[in-house]
Every structure is written in structure tokens, then in C-alpha cells.
Scaffold this motif. Sequence first.
Motif, mmCIF file in Angstrom:
data_model
loop_
_atom_site.group_PDB
_atom_site.id
_atom_site.type_symbol
_atom_site.label_atom_id
_atom_site.label_comp_id
_atom_site.label_asym_id
_atom_site.label_seq_id
_atom_site.Cartn_x
_atom_site.Cartn_y
_atom_site.Cartn_z
ATOM 1 N N UNK A 1 14.661 1.030 -3.624
ATOM 2 C CA UNK A 1 13.992 -0.213 -4.036
ATOM 3 C C UNK A 1 13.916 -0.286 -5.550
ATOM 4 N N UNK A 2 14.164 -1.472 -6.071
ATOM 5 C CA UNK A 2 14.106 -1.686 -7.517
ATOM 6 C C UNK A 2 13.485 -3.045 -7.786
ATOM 7 N N UNK A 3 12.597 -3.115 -8.776
ATOM 8 C CA UNK A 3 11.984 -4.368 -9.204
ATOM 9 C C UNK A 3 12.579 -4.750 -10.546
ATOM 10 N N UNK A 4 13.270 -5.882 -10.596
ATOM 11 C CA UNK A 4 13.915 -6.327 -11.824
ATOM 12 C C UNK A 4 13.248 -7.607 -12.316
ATOM 13 N N UNK A 5 12.638 -7.540 -13.508
ATOM 14 C CA UNK A 5 11.944 -8.687 -14.085
ATOM 15 C C UNK A 5 12.888 -9.473 -14.990
ATOM 16 N N UNK A 6 12.703 -10.787 -15.000
ATOM 17 C CA UNK A 6 13.515 -11.684 -15.828
ATOM 18 C C UNK A 6 12.592 -12.591 -16.635
ATOM 19 N N UNK A 7 12.937 -12.806 -17.893
ATOM 20 C CA UNK A 7 12.225 -13.769 -18.733
ATOM 21 C C UNK A 7 12.956 -15.110 -18.770
ATOM 22 N N UNK A 8 14.250 -15.089 -18.428
ATOM 23 C CA UNK A 8 15.090 -16.283 -18.511
ATOM 24 C C UNK A 8 15.342 -16.846 -17.108
ATOM 25 N N UNK A 9 14.977 -18.107 -16.859
ATOM 26 C CA UNK A 9 15.167 -18.667 -15.518
ATOM 27 C C UNK A 9 16.625 -18.721 -15.091
ATOM 28 N N UNK A 10 17.527 -18.980 -16.030
ATOM 29 C CA UNK A 10 18.946 -19.055 -15.684
ATOM 30 C C UNK A 10 19.453 -17.690 -15.220
ATOM 31 N N UNK A 11 19.063 -16.638 -15.911
ATOM 32 C CA UNK A 11 19.486 -15.299 -15.510
ATOM 33 C C UNK A 11 18.906 -14.932 -14.149
ATOM 34 N N UNK A 12 17.655 -15.316 -13.913
ATOM 35 C CA UNK A 12 17.048 -15.056 -12.612
ATOM 36 C C UNK A 12 17.804 -15.781 -11.509
ATOM 37 N N UNK A 13 18.133 -17.055 -11.719
ATOM 38 C CA UNK A 13 18.844 -17.811 -10.700
ATOM 39 C C UNK A 13 20.233 -17.241 -10.438
ATOM 40 N N UNK A 14 20.872 -16.718 -11.465
ATOM 41 C CA UNK A 14 22.160 -16.059 -11.261
ATOM 42 C C UNK A 14 22.009 -14.864 -10.324
ATOM 43 N N UNK A 55 0.170 -13.294 -21.234
ATOM 44 C CA UNK A 55 1.345 -12.551 -20.779
ATOM 45 C C UNK A 55 2.542 -13.481 -20.873
ATOM 46 N N UNK A 56 3.726 -12.911 -20.855
ATOM 47 C CA UNK A 56 4.945 -13.714 -20.864
ATOM 48 C C UNK A 56 5.299 -14.130 -19.441
ATOM 49 N N UNK A 57 5.738 -15.346 -19.294
ATOM 50 C CA UNK A 57 6.202 -15.849 -17.999
ATOM 51 C C UNK A 57 7.354 -14.976 -17.493
ATOM 52 N N UNK A 58 7.383 -14.759 -16.171
ATOM 53 C CA UNK A 58 8.465 -13.922 -15.636
ATOM 54 C C UNK A 58 8.849 -14.326 -14.218
ATOM 55 N N UNK A 59 10.049 -13.894 -13.848
ATOM 56 C CA UNK A 59 10.564 -13.985 -12.486
ATOM 57 C C UNK A 59 10.985 -12.579 -12.061
ATOM 58 N N UNK A 60 11.007 -12.346 -10.758
ATOM 59 C CA UNK A 60 11.284 -11.004 -10.253
ATOM 60 C C UNK A 60 12.279 -11.055 -9.107
ATOM 61 N N UNK A 61 13.222 -10.105 -9.117
ATOM 62 C CA UNK A 61 14.103 -9.869 -7.981
ATOM 63 C C UNK A 61 13.805 -8.473 -7.450
ATOM 64 N N UNK A 62 13.540 -8.394 -6.151
ATOM 65 C CA UNK A 62 13.373 -7.104 -5.479
ATOM 66 C C UNK A 62 14.718 -6.736 -4.865
#
Length: 300
Positions: A1-14, A55-62
Motif C-alpha cells: 500500500x502506498x499513499x501518494x499526495x498531489x498538489x496539482x489537480x491535473x497530475x492527480x487526474x492523470x 494547510x495546502x490543498x491536496x489530492x490523494x491516490x491510494x
Amino acid sequence: MDLEFFADPAAFLDAAGDLLAAEPVLGTVIGSVTERTKRELAAGIDSWAEVGAPFDRWWLVVRDEAGKPVSTAMRTAPFHPNPVFALPMADEEAAALAVALHERGESLGGVNGALPTVSLIAAETARLVGGDVTVHQHTRLWEATDVTVPPAPPGRLRRATEADAPLVLEWFTAFHVEADVQAGREPDPTGGEHNTMDSALVRIREGVEWLWESPAGEVVHLTGRSVPAYGVSRIGPVFTPREHRGAGLASHVVGELTRTGLEAGDRMCLFTDQANPTSNKIYEALGYRPVVEMANLLIG
């Protein structure tokens, strides 16, 4: 399992696009919010800069052991307590997210999204900080694959224009107050989505806010229908001022917007507050069926 945080919405959507596309109704909030943020940033707009969050806005992929995305979450809500929104994930993943946020030094005052995941995130956070978890709102996600549209009341449906922005903003605010009152909750001026004139204008320019106008030209109802994300459009908010209720406005407008959305090839969904039996009954009569139970939880 890995938690990957993103600050950029485009990178998260990719990274998460295939996962969101696989279950687009379940992921409607994350998909639509992230795509809107991506559009705003591309246009040189960053509303987050005005929020003042600590805090900085973020998105996460598990990701699973093979590196495949299996769930997502985000913390982008511009209103107190800036809750995390999470999709279903394994128990150990939910606990790991709570620990990761604690180690990042983020004070997590709320978590929204799918049950039981949000309960696990909230419980682990409360354990780490010595707090308690309370339920602010039980919600339900619904989808309509066909719809029965009630007869139209007198008047006409039209898109909101920029001239309507002050009224739209006023009704956005009234919607959240009325939702609390109708559910038997004390209205919380610090909770719920906070809108501004700029955000109202953005929605109007996107063409997502619809108004019902009486034969006399008076605007008597508001319903939103989001820009489709991954082929899914979401109804809401739905607001009729008290003096105009009982005429079937909400039933007809939601039904009509659902019908035209389905005819355009979109999947149609909406959220209800489980404490409001009236709205649940109305949408079920239109053809909406439950998809998943969700909750808005507070930690303190």
C-alpha cells in the motif's frame, strides 16, 4: 500500500482518471471538484489562495502492492473545518491516511464521504488527538437511469444570467440554512459550503444554475446541474423559497433537468440528507435509486 499526495489537480487526474472513470457516479464529487479546479487554474484563477486554510490543498491516490490506484481522497473544501472527502478504501488504508495526516501536522476537524471509510478515518484521527467523533449529517447518493417528470407548473425554466447573481448567491446561503432547519439541526453559519459572488458568477458562466420564472416574471426556484465529469452530472442545490413551496416546482425542475441530462448521454445523480424525508421521497418518486450511504463527520 502506498499513499501518494498531489498538489496539482491535473497530475492527480492523470494518476486517478481511470479509477474515477470506472465508477464515475461514486466519484462524482472528487471528479467534478477536481476538474473545476483544473479549469480555474488554467484560466489563471486560484480561489484557494483566498481561503486562508492552514494547510495546502491536496489530492490523494491510494495504490495497492502492485502500484495500481485503488482509491482516492482530497482535501479541497474551502469551508470550516475543511473536511477530507474520501471514497471507499480498505480499513488499513483508511487508518494509514489518518496517521499520515497526523504526521503531516494537519489538524483534521472533519471527514466526509463514503461509509464505513469515513468512520474509520475519523475514529483513528480521534484516537491520535484524543478527541471525539460526532455525526453532523447522514447523506445518501442517488442515481436515476430513467425519470418520470411531473407536469410543469405555470412559468418557464431558464438558465441564470449574471444579472441573477445576487439572488443566486442569496439562495445558495439560504439553501444550507434551510437544509439544517428541515433536518432538525441548529443552523451552523461556519459549516457547509461557503459561496461568494465570484463563485456564484463562475457557476452562472458555466451554465449550471437554472431558475424557474413565474408567468409574472418572478424568479421562484433554483436548481443546479453540474458540468459533467467522467460522464456524470450532479443535481444540486435545489431551493424554493418558503412562500413558493407546495406548487411542485422542485419535483418538476429536478425531473426536467434529469431528463435532458439523460437525453444528452449523461449519468445523473444527486445527494440527499437522510434526515429530510421529504426530499428523499420526492427524488425516489422521480426515479432516483440509492447508490451508497455517506456521512459528514466532525472530530473534536
